[in-house]
Design a protein around this motif. Structure first.
Motif, PDB file in Angstrom:
ATOM      1  N   VAL A 180       0.650  -0.892   0.122  1.00 40.91           N
ATOM      2  CA  VAL A 180      -0.146   0.144  -0.120  1.00 40.91           C
ATOM      3  C   VAL A 180       0.946   1.243  -0.468  1.00 40.91           C
ATOM      4  O   VAL A 180       2.001   0.974   0.404  1.00 40.91           O
ATOM      5  N   GLY A 181       0.477   1.920  -0.736  1.00 34.37           N
ATOM      6  CA  GLY A 181       1.401   3.481  -0.615  1.00 34.37           C
ATOM      7  C   GLY A 181       0.422   4.209  -2.086  1.00 34.37           C
ATOM      8  O   GLY A 181      -0.301   4.647  -1.425  1.00 34.37           O
ATOM      9  N   LEU A 182       0.369   5.494  -1.876  1.00 30.85           N
ATOM     10  CA  LEU A 182       0.825   6.940  -2.777  1.00 30.85           C
ATOM     11  C   LEU A 182       0.571   6.291  -3.881  1.00 30.85           C
ATOM     12  O   LEU A 182       2.062   6.325  -4.464  1.00 30.85           O
ATOM     13  N   PHE A 183      -0.214   7.514  -5.597  1.00 32.05           N
ATOM     14  CA  PHE A 183       0.729   7.467  -6.631  1.00 32.05           C
ATOM     15  C   PHE A 183       0.883   8.970  -6.122  1.00 32.05           C
ATOM     16  O   PHE A 183      -0.623   9.868  -6.604  1.00 32.05           O
ATOM     17  N   TYR A 184       1.575   8.868  -6.708  1.00 31.14           N
ATOM     18  CA  TYR A 184       2.359  10.272  -7.144  1.00 31.14           C
ATOM     19  C   TYR A 184       2.458  11.071  -8.936  1.00 31.14           C
ATOM     20  O   TYR A 184       2.719  10.636  -9.449  1.00 31.14           O
ATOM     21  N   ASP A 185       1.356  12.155  -9.102  1.00 36.04           N
ATOM     22  CA  ASP A 185       1.276  11.833 -10.680  1.00 36.04           C
ATOM     23  C   ASP A 185       3.000  12.575 -10.976  1.00 36.04           C
ATOM     24  O   ASP A 185       2.686  12.385 -12.098  1.00 36.04           O
ATOM     25  N   GLN A 186       3.130  13.946  -9.761  1.00 40.27           N
ATOM     26  CA  GLN A 186       4.302  13.937 -11.040  1.00 40.27           C
ATOM     27  C   GLN A 186       5.584  13.007  -9.879  1.00 40.27           C
ATOM     28  O   GLN A 186       6.931  14.195 -10.914  1.00 40.27           O
ATOM     29  N   GLY A 187       5.162  12.463  -9.667  1.00 37.40           N
ATOM     30  CA  GLY A 187       6.756  11.591  -8.872  1.00 37.40           C
ATOM     31  C   GLY A 187       7.516  12.480  -8.052  1.00 37.40           C
ATOM     32  O   GLY A 187       7.495  13.083  -7.578  1.00 37.40           O
ATOM     33  N   TYR A 188       8.851  12.181  -8.772  1.00 40.31           N
ATOM     34  CA  TYR A 188      10.025  12.542  -8.362  1.00 40.31           C
ATOM     35  C   TYR A 188      10.815  14.037  -9.145  1.00 40.31           C
ATOM     36  O   TYR A 188      10.661  13.798 -10.469  1.00 40.31           O
ATOM     37  N   PHE A 189      11.732  14.693  -8.661  1.00 37.63           N
ATOM     38  CA  PHE A 189      11.212  15.480 -10.054  1.00 37.63           C
ATOM     39  C   PHE A 189      12.994  15.021 -10.876  1.00 37.63           C
ATOM     40  O   PHE A 189      13.688  14.163 -10.478  1.00 37.63           O
ATOM     41  N   LYS A 190      13.015  15.791 -12.049  1.00 45.89           N
ATOM     42  CA  LYS A 190      14.380  14.835 -13.111  1.00 45.89           C
ATOM     43  C   LYS A 190      15.454  16.066 -12.746  1.00 45.89           C
ATOM     44  O   LYS A 190      14.737  17.535 -12.478  1.00 45.89           O
ATOM     45  N   GLN A 191      16.701  15.747 -12.901  1.00 45.22           N
ATOM     46  CA  GLN A 191      17.438  16.567 -12.554  1.00 45.22           C
ATOM     47  C   GLN A 191      17.494  17.497 -13.195  1.00 45.22           C
ATOM     48  O   GLN A 191      18.499  16.260 -14.778  1.00 45.22           O
ATOM     49  N   HIS A 192      17.984  18.554 -13.934  1.00 43.32           N
ATOM     50  CA  HIS A 192      19.069  19.037 -15.382  1.00 43.32           C
ATOM     51  C   HIS A 192      20.182  19.885 -14.522  1.00 43.32           C
ATOM     52  O   HIS A 192      19.675  20.649 -13.773  1.00 43.32           O
ATOM     53  N   LEU A 193      21.551  19.788 -14.628  1.00 46.72           N
ATOM     54  CA  LEU A 193      22.518  21.487 -14.368  1.00 46.72           C
ATOM     55  C   LEU A 193      22.200  22.432 -14.994  1.00 46.72           C
ATOM     56  O   LEU A 193      22.581  21.966 -16.163  1.00 46.72           O
ATOM     57  N   ASP A 194      22.655  23.215 -14.790  1.00 45.29           N
ATOM     58  CA  ASP A 194      22.044  24.722 -15.993  1.00 45.29           C
ATOM     59  C   ASP A 194      23.646  24.715 -16.612  1.00 45.29           C
ATOM     60  O   ASP A 194      24.640  23.540 -15.727  1.00 45.29           O
ATOM     61  N   ILE A 195      23.904  25.817 -16.787  1.00 43.21           N
ATOM     62  CA  ILE A 195      25.362  25.437 -17.506  1.00 43.21           C
ATOM     63  C   ILE A 195      26.459  26.066 -16.082  1.00 43.21           C
ATOM     64  O   ILE A 195      27.566  26.054 -16.597  1.00 43.21           O
ATOM     65  N   ASP A 196      26.758  26.656 -15.006  1.00 43.01           N
ATOM     66  CA  ASP A 196      27.015  26.826 -13.877  1.00 43.01           C
ATOM     67  C   ASP A 196      26.937  25.429 -13.461  1.00 43.01           C
ATOM     68  O   ASP A 196      28.060  25.407 -11.541  1.00 43.01           O
ATOM     69  N   GLY A 197      26.694  24.415 -13.464  1.00 37.25           N
ATOM     70  CA  GLY A 197      26.926  22.867 -12.878  1.00 37.25           C
ATOM     71  C   GLY A 197      25.560  22.880 -12.032  1.00 37.25           C
ATOM     72  O   GLY A 197      25.697  22.378 -10.898  1.00 37.25           O
ATOM     73  N   TYR A 198      24.743  24.683 -11.447  1.00 37.05           N
ATOM     74  CA  TYR A 198      23.540  24.067 -10.478  1.00 37.05           C
ATOM     75  C   TYR A 198      22.390  23.229 -10.541  1.00 37.05           C
ATOM     76  O   TYR A 198      22.159  23.581 -12.184  1.00 37.05           O
ATOM     77  N   GLN A 199      21.773  22.880  -9.638  1.00 36.25           N
ATOM     78  CA  GLN A 199      20.527  22.039  -9.483  1.00 36.25           C
ATOM     79  C   GLN A 199      19.418  22.824 -10.222  1.00 36.25           C
ATOM     80  O   GLN A 199      18.746  23.287  -9.557  1.00 36.25           O
ATOM     81  N   GLY A 200      19.013  22.257 -11.325  1.00 41.03           N
ATOM     82  CA  GLY A 200      17.291  22.704 -11.587  1.00 41.03           C
ATOM     83  C   GLY A 200      16.092  21.119 -11.368  1.00 41.03           C
ATOM     84  O   GLY A 200      16.940  19.858 -11.896  1.00 41.03           O
TER      85      GLY A 200
END
Ligand SMILES: *Cc1c(COP(=O)(O)O)cnc(C)c1O
Length: 732
Positions: A159-179
């Motif tokens: 038993v759990g929850l359904f998260y329709d957006q889930g967890y985030f996808k990670q993209h780093l910007d040009i400075d290496g900062y996580q988006g």
């Protein structure tokens, strides 16, 4: 016209085997795609991949999304070109056989669980990358737990929850900062359907609060023989803000959290009831779902006319609780206002006062300043509690000793069951084929047994090494592909993209580090002394390359700075092409890393890693662990099956601990790991290294398998709880 259509057009009209219409073939493929059993069957995975390798990769290895791009006729043509008919039929037959239940371990070991299953509650489930309702270790552990329960034949519903957006996808910007990017999951592309009650109608659950009611619908996802029920608040009867309640995993504030936990715990128990399932044991995997116990008490009072105290005792006898968090701040806590708003109506039915309710979540029931802690509720309302490694058991007993002030620490009733991993999900197909040749024929049904793995020593060292290097090459190709795509997305120069396509050398000792970027995990420990690191990485004869991956929680600024620092090393000429950050760590990235690296690095600040499981996945594929003696490694390392950083001592403060551990890390690398890896015989084989790979596999694979873990849960938690025995779990 796509490439595939072009090929099909050339071949012309294929002939399907007699009696297999395109529709029937399509149906079989869909049936395979709709039970996540496929995700641990290499033959079925290969089957889907072969249908369209490029789309397969682009669609996150999601077979339902892939099949939705086919008509039955086009599928039949494709199957004909590749002569897939017999493979599809064979896979389909195996699924049918699996589901109808061949003899399993469970037949002879689950006793009373046969009539009333275990209900396994967890906050996240990491079953496969195409089902994004997990973030990391806890989710993957739950996924592995239910897969092994399915394989062993343990009667269990999840038993759990359904998260329709889930967890985030990670993209780093040009400075290496996580988006962070949240994508809406397409429900129609997931292997789930509305869960139906005994009357065949989709079920919904209602939960009253002091302010407004909450509703949730329930999905059914099939994970082999285990049904996974997921509650979802996106129903039109809910207020608009409540429709978003279960959209994101670990999103929102404390109020969102308690509402989600209300749905998971109270809603979860109501959902099982509506489904006609009456579990004999409730296993709370971490405290998030601990409100389930209160609802179970209410049910017993209402249905059996029991008093609150009697019902509480009975629920506790049938509840097992697993704690995962070795730091006090990591446990969910709620103030009295939030508790009363959300549990007030339930409290009325239980006939207890606000203070009594708060007391169930407090170490000191009368202390008005103490918030309500979900772990305390879980510990008080379960007769069996466990930590997830031996060391974590010690830490947890000390941490919760004040709940049992009359007991000495050794008698605090929190035992431990060390985590393990689902072998078939993490073992590469290539290694599995190698094992198949030397291991007993039935080894895949006995993976939790030590004897099976002793046959690793019968494998030819050259062959083991060659297989490992094949996997390493696949990993490096994966990283080059990923990183060059990252560069292109960030709009970098053609030279940068080209450089990424050519970086990394398969002959170089390759160390992997993939985990959440929480600062206690110290991803930058190896960067404590940059000159020393440079000397190792750039050594002319015995160089080193490092692969990093991992997400930081969106609110964890120090974690994001750590990612930035590591990602930006690619601009440092000393490290270009030798220290690489791979974006968007998930099950897929993890699988590539642990299957292909030479060494898996883990250097948390002891004792903050409750168990860790990624190193266990690495073991299966022949990678050697290089780890602080924390979590599972503290009980796994024997001097000859990997490498230890330090001796498991703790120092007076973090600064000293970090400095000492860094020195130890460099020492082990310089004096043990690197010399051993580059010590080659006349055939170019590192015989001593290969020996250590074999030691690692034979001594660890069975012990840290999820089959062993689930069997332990059955023996020391589920069976005693089902029988209602009230003895504490033994402290081992
Ligand atoms: C296995 C896994 C984890 C857990 O690994 P740890 O060793 O506990 O850090 C986390 N995330 C993903 C995607 C995994 O596959």
């Amino acid at each position: 016209m796509s490439q595939i259509d072009a090929v099909t057009a050339r071949v012309g009209q294929p002939l399907a085997p007699i009696g297999l219409t395109p529709e029937a073939l399509f149906e079989k493929c869909n049936a395979l795609a709709r039970n996540l059993w496929w995700s641990w069957q290499p033959e079925v995975i290969n089957l889907f991949r072969d249908l369209d390798p490029i789309r397969w990769r682009q669609l996150d290895h999601n077979p339902i999304a892939l099949l939705s791009e086919f008509t039955p006729e086009r599928l039949e043509m494709r199957a004909a070109e590749l002569v897939l008919f017999s493979r599809i039929n064979h896979a389909y037959r195996r699924l049918k056989e699996y589901m109808s239940g061949p003899p399993t371990w469970g037949r002879t070991h689950v006793g009373v669980l046969g009539s009333r299953p275990v209900a396994y509650f967890s906050w996240e489930f990491g079953v496969h990358e195409s089902v994004p309702i997990y973030s990391g270790g806890l989710g993957v552990l739950s996924g592995d737990h239910i897969k092994s329960a399915s394989g062993l034949g343990v009667p269990l519903v999840a038993v759990g929850l359904f998260y329709d957006q889930g967890y985030f996808k990670q993209h780093l910007d040009i400075d290496g900062y996580q988006g962070e990017e949240y994508l809406n999951t397409k429900v129609e592309n997931l292997p789930m359907e509305p869960a139906r009650g005994p009357d065949g109608k989709p079920i919904t659950v209602h939960i009253e609060t002091r302010k407004s009611p909450l509703m949730a619908k329930v999905w059914l996802m099939r994970v082999g023989r285990v049904p996974l029920y997921l509650l979802d608040c996106d129903v039109k009867e809910n207020r608009p803000e409540d429709r978003e309640l279960t959209a994101r995993l670990y999103g929102g504030d404390n109020r969102t959290r308690i509402r989600q936990e209300l749905v998971a715990g109270v809603g979860g128990v109501r959902a099982l009831k509506a489904l006609g399932i009456s579990p004999g044991v409730c296993h709370l995997n971490e405290g998030h779902s601990a409100f389930a116990t209160l609802e179970a008490i209410r049910e017993q009072m209402k249905d059996d006319g029991k008093s609150f105290d009697d019902a509480l005792r009975d629920v506790a006898r049938h509840t097992a609780f697993t704690t995962h968090t070795p730091v006090p701040a990591g446990h969910d806590r709620f103030d009295g206002g939030l508790i009363e708003e959300h549990l007030g109506p339930l409290r009325d039915e239980l006939g207890i006062s606000f203070e009594q309710l708060m007391g169930l979540g407090r170490v000191e029931p009368q202390n008005e300043h103490e918030p309500f802690c979900m772990t305390v509720l879980g510990l008080k309302l379960s007769r069996r509690a466990n930590a997830v490694s031996s060391l974590h058991g010690h830490v947890s007993r000390r941490m919760w000793a004040h709940l049992w002030p009359w007991r000495v620490e050794e008698e605090i009733p929190i035992g431990h069951i060390t985590n393990g991993v689902h072998v078939k999900s993490w073992l590469s197909h290539q290694m599995q084929q190698l094992y198949d040749r030397q291991f007993p024929a039935d080894w895949t049904t006995r993976m939790g047994e030590p004897e099976v793995w002793q046959d690793i020593y019968r494998i030819d060292p050259g062959e083991l090494w060659e297989t490992h290097n094949t996997l390493k090459n696949l990993l490096l190709a994966f990283v080059r592909r990923r990183v060059s795509r990252q560069c292109r997305r960030r709009g970098e120069s053609d030279e940068a993209v080209e450089a990424a396509r050519n970086m990394l050398d398969p002959n170089v000792l390759t160390i992997g580090f993939g985990r959440r970027f929480a600062t206690y995990k110290r991803a930058d420990l190896i960067m404590t002394d940059m000159d020393r690191l440079t000397a190792m990485v750039a050594d002319a004869k015995r160089p080193l390359q490092l692969l990093f991956a991992g997400k930081a929680h969106p609110a964890d600024e120090p974690g994001k700075q750590l990612i930035k620092r590591i990602a930006n090393l690619r601009h440092d000429p000393r490290f270009t092409g030798r220290i690489v950050f791979v974006e968007d760590y998930d099950i897929n990235v993890c699988r590539h890393l642990i299957q292909g690296v030479d060494v898996w690095l883990n250097n948390p600040r002891r004792p903050l890693e409750a168990s860790g499981t990624s190193g266990q996945k690495a073991v299966l594929n022949g990678a050697l662990n290089l780890s602080v003696l924390d979590g599972w490694w503290a009980e796994a390392y024997d001097g000859a099956n990997g490498f230890a950083i330090g001796k498991g001592t703790q120092h007076v403060n973090d600064a000293i601990t970090d400095a000492r551990d860094a020195q130890e890390l460099y020492r082990v690398l310089e004096q043990e790991v690197i010399p051993l890896y580059y010590d080659r015989d006349i055939d170019g084989l590192p015989q001593h290294w290969i020996r250590r790979m074999m030691n690692s596999i034979s001594s660890l694979a069975w012990r840290f398998s999820a089959d062993r873990m689930v069997a332990d849960y059955v023996r020391s938690a589920y069976l005693p709880a089902a029988g209602g025995l009230s003895c504490d779990m033994s402290v081992r």
